[in-house]
Enzyme design. Structure first.
Site, mmCIF file in Angstrom:
data_model
loop_
_atom_site.group_PDB
_atom_site.id
_atom_site.type_symbol
_atom_site.label_atom_id
_atom_site.label_comp_id
_atom_site.label_asym_id
_atom_site.label_seq_id
_atom_site.Cartn_x
_atom_site.Cartn_y
_atom_site.Cartn_z
ATOM 1 C CG PHE A 175 41.933 42.088 36.753
ATOM 2 C CD1 PHE A 175 41.103 41.338 37.574
ATOM 3 C CD2 PHE A 175 41.419 42.588 35.570
ATOM 4 C CE1 PHE A 175 39.777 41.096 37.218
ATOM 5 C CE2 PHE A 175 40.107 42.351 35.216
ATOM 6 C CZ PHE A 175 39.282 41.601 36.031
ATOM 7 C CE LYS A 210 39.418 46.511 30.488
ATOM 8 N NZ LYS A 210 38.050 46.056 30.748
ATOM 9 C CG ASP A 251 46.541 42.003 29.847
ATOM 10 O OD1 ASP A 251 45.989 42.882 29.148
ATOM 11 O OD2 ASP A 251 45.920 41.315 30.673
#
Length: 401
Positions: A141, A255, A226
């Site tokens: 994801f 984030k 990531d």
């Protein structure tokens, strides 16, 4: 003040149905706690999918934002501003890298990493034009843009959004043999999550990341990590890659970099890699804006203290001990994770992940399900041990153990 039911009905009437949130409407929040519009309090064990690593309303971050709001919030990159140089220098230093490409969202940063890897492949490695390949892992994801869903194996993310962007090879996560077979002379990058968050907090086999690092060095391929969810303290280290002593060629961050205050993301790498760009080839109006830089600088300063990584280690060890005991009850079939992050597979006999999440909400605890039977726990790193234990007690109550 409108009620929960009224606000949810209005939201459903006027917003595209891209999410299926739990039926709670948050009005205020502080630390690890949130309060809804009717005054009910909830313990937040999701932390905005790690965007809120430092808790809701962290005073250091709020004060940094307030101070910058009084000065200048946006210039665009048409002009320099006085927070940009320090932000880039400090973030590069935190990562042990040399250059920073700032963006806003995680998906933008992943897209930027893909563009960077392709540009590097053509300009530095010498891959023939239009032939660059990026190897990714199944169940990944990395976001939901058109390019990113082109290399997703999630049917919900992909269905009805084609035609898909070419140039990606998908191999099973954790399978070094498959990875080695997929890397060719036209491969420019391997893009991986060190821990797959949305897939259910999947931790790869020991030695996998180190093996990928060795392979990419051998084949002159960029290793792109990531760390949007796994990075910036969540696993007990600044970066999840550190658990295997691995330093990638490129970090993709987001984030928690914005502290849950503003969206901030970045690609961080060497001068050789990010230096391939020329003015006009990539950019973002809001990327690296003064407000974002001010907040992110405070985040970086907080991480440099090591306090939050230490809390994630100590409380994470406690979390996994407690969940390990629960797993022995038979209600939970598997627990995975690292640091203050866990994926819990619920035996379907006792409910789906969504049903367990709703029952926990009724008890004042907020978590979120994924992939049917899995519940994720990722509280703010500022949570107290007492509050964490109270949240786990509610999980025991829901499961009847």
């Amino acid at each position: 003040m409108s009620t929960t039911e009224e606000l949810i009905a209005s939201a459903e009437a006027h917003s595209a149905p891209t999410y299926h949130p739990l039926p709670v409407v948050v009005a205020t929040a502080d630390g690890a706690w949130m309060t809804d519009v009717e005054g009910r309090r909830y313990l937040d064990l999701l932390a905005g999918y790690s965007a809120l690593n430092f808790g809701h309303g962290n005073r250091r971050l709020i004060e940094a934002a307030k101070a910058q709001l009084e000065r200048v919030t946006l210039t665009s990159r048409a002009f320099h501003h006085d927070r940009f140089a320090e932000f880039c220098a400090r973030l590069a230093e935190l990562c042990g890298m040399e250059m920073v490409l700032p963006m806003n969202t995680g998906a933008e940063a992943v897209e930027s990493a893909v563009k960077t890897a392709r540009k590097w492949g053509y300009r530095v490695k010498g891959v023939p034009e239009g032939m660059a390949k990026v190897v990714v892992a199944g169940n990944n994801f990395h976001g939901r843009t058109t390019t990113i869903i082109s290399f997703s194996t999630d049917s919900e993310a992909r269905a009805d959004f084609g035609p898909y962007t070419p140039g990606f090879e998908i191999v099973p996560y954790g399978d070094l043999t498959a990875m080695r077979a997929a890397v060719t002379e036209n491969t420019v990058a391997v893009l991986l999550e060190p821990i797959q968050g949305e897939a259910g907090v999947l931790v790869p086999p020991a030695g996998y990341l180190a093996g990928v690092r060795e392979l990419t060095r051998e084949r002159n391929v960029l290793f792109v990590a990531d760390e949007i969810q796994s990075g910036l303290g969540r696993t007990g280290r600044t970066f999840a890659c550190e658990h295997e002593g691995v330093v990638p060629d490129m970090y993709v961050l987001g984030k928690a970099l914005g502290g849950g205050v503003v969206p901030v993301s970045a690609v961080v790498s060497s001068r050789e890699v990010l230096g391939v760009f020329r003015p006009g080839e990539h950019g973002s109006t809001f990327g690296g804006n003064p407000l974002a830089c001010a907040v992110a600088l405070e985040v970086i300063a907080m991480l440099r203290s090591g306090e939050y990584q230490g809390r994630a280690t100590e409380l994470g060890d406690h979390l996994h001990r407690e969940l390990g005991q629960l797993a022995g009850s038979g209600r939970i079939t598997q627990v995975r994770g690292r640091g203050l992050w866990a994926g819990i597979d619920i035996d379907p006999v006792y409910g789906t992940g969504r049903e367990i999440s709703e029952k926990l909400m009724d008890r004042g605890v907020l978590v979120k399900d994924t992939h049917g039977s899995t519940v994720r726990i990722a509280p703010p790193l500022v949570i107290s041990k007492e509050d964490l234990d109270w949240g786990l007690a509610q999980l025991r109550g829901v499961l009847g153990v």
